[in-house]
Design a protein around this motif. Structure first.
Motif, PDB file in Angstrom:
ATOM      1  N   GLN A  26      -5.097 -10.877   9.924  1.00  0.00           N
ATOM      2  CA  GLN A  26      -6.216 -11.503   9.218  1.00  0.00           C
ATOM      3  C   GLN A  26      -6.253 -11.100   7.740  1.00  0.00           C
ATOM      4  O   GLN A  26      -6.845 -11.791   6.926  1.00  0.00           O
ATOM      5  CB  GLN A  26      -7.554 -11.151   9.876  1.00  0.00           C
ATOM      6  N   LYS A  35      -3.504 -19.623  10.796  1.00  0.00           N
ATOM      7  CA  LYS A  35      -4.364 -19.691  11.982  1.00  0.00           C
ATOM      8  C   LYS A  35      -4.565 -21.124  12.461  1.00  0.00           C
ATOM      9  O   LYS A  35      -4.956 -21.344  13.595  1.00  0.00           O
ATOM     10  CB  LYS A  35      -5.705 -19.006  11.730  1.00  0.00           C
ATOM     11  N   ASP A  40      -4.171 -15.900  16.910  1.00  0.00           N
ATOM     12  CA  ASP A  40      -4.112 -14.527  16.397  1.00  0.00           C
ATOM     13  C   ASP A  40      -3.162 -13.683  17.236  1.00  0.00           C
ATOM     14  O   ASP A  40      -2.431 -12.847  16.707  1.00  0.00           O
ATOM     15  CB  ASP A  40      -5.500 -13.883  16.388  1.00  0.00           C
TER      16      ASP A  40
END
Length: 114
Positions: A26, A35, A40
């Motif tokens: 992130q 994304k 993730d």
């Protein structure tokens, strides 16, 4: 990520150096785009087990930097000496260009402690 006319490419095949070295996926500057194509979990798995680390962008190639990441240097040291030989171009880029002067965050510090 590839065009639909070619084939989808799993992210672990060519992990971006910036994602590989980020503290978390992130934190990577390309996360907002990635994304939309990968979960993730896929990104984190690729970051932990990359097939290839793609070195591109302002930082240049690791062998042309003043501060070579420890994880890269460890691989170089395992190579036969004939394959470690640099070129004049490598030397010039390492010592004269701006690419090797700035220190970037690298996760190799935490990898060295393992």
């Amino acid at each position: 990520i590839a065009t639909p006319k070619i084939a989808p490419v799993p992210f672990h095949y060519v992990v971006l150096e910036e994602i590989y070295e980020a503290r978390t996926v992130q934190d990577g500057k390309d996360y907002a785009f990635l994304k939309s194509a990968y979960s993730d979990d896929d990104l984190e798995e690729a970051r932990q087990n990359p097939a290839i680390i793609h070195y591109a962008g302002k930082r240049g190639k690791p062998w042309q930097r003043r501060h070579v990441p420890a994880y890269y240097q460890a691989v170089v040291e395992r190579l036969p000496s004939a394959l470690r030989r640099g070129t004049f171009r490598d030397w010039r880029k390492k010592w004269l260009s701006k690419k090797g002067h700035r220190r970037y965050h690298v996760r190799s510090a935490s990898l060295d402690q393992r």
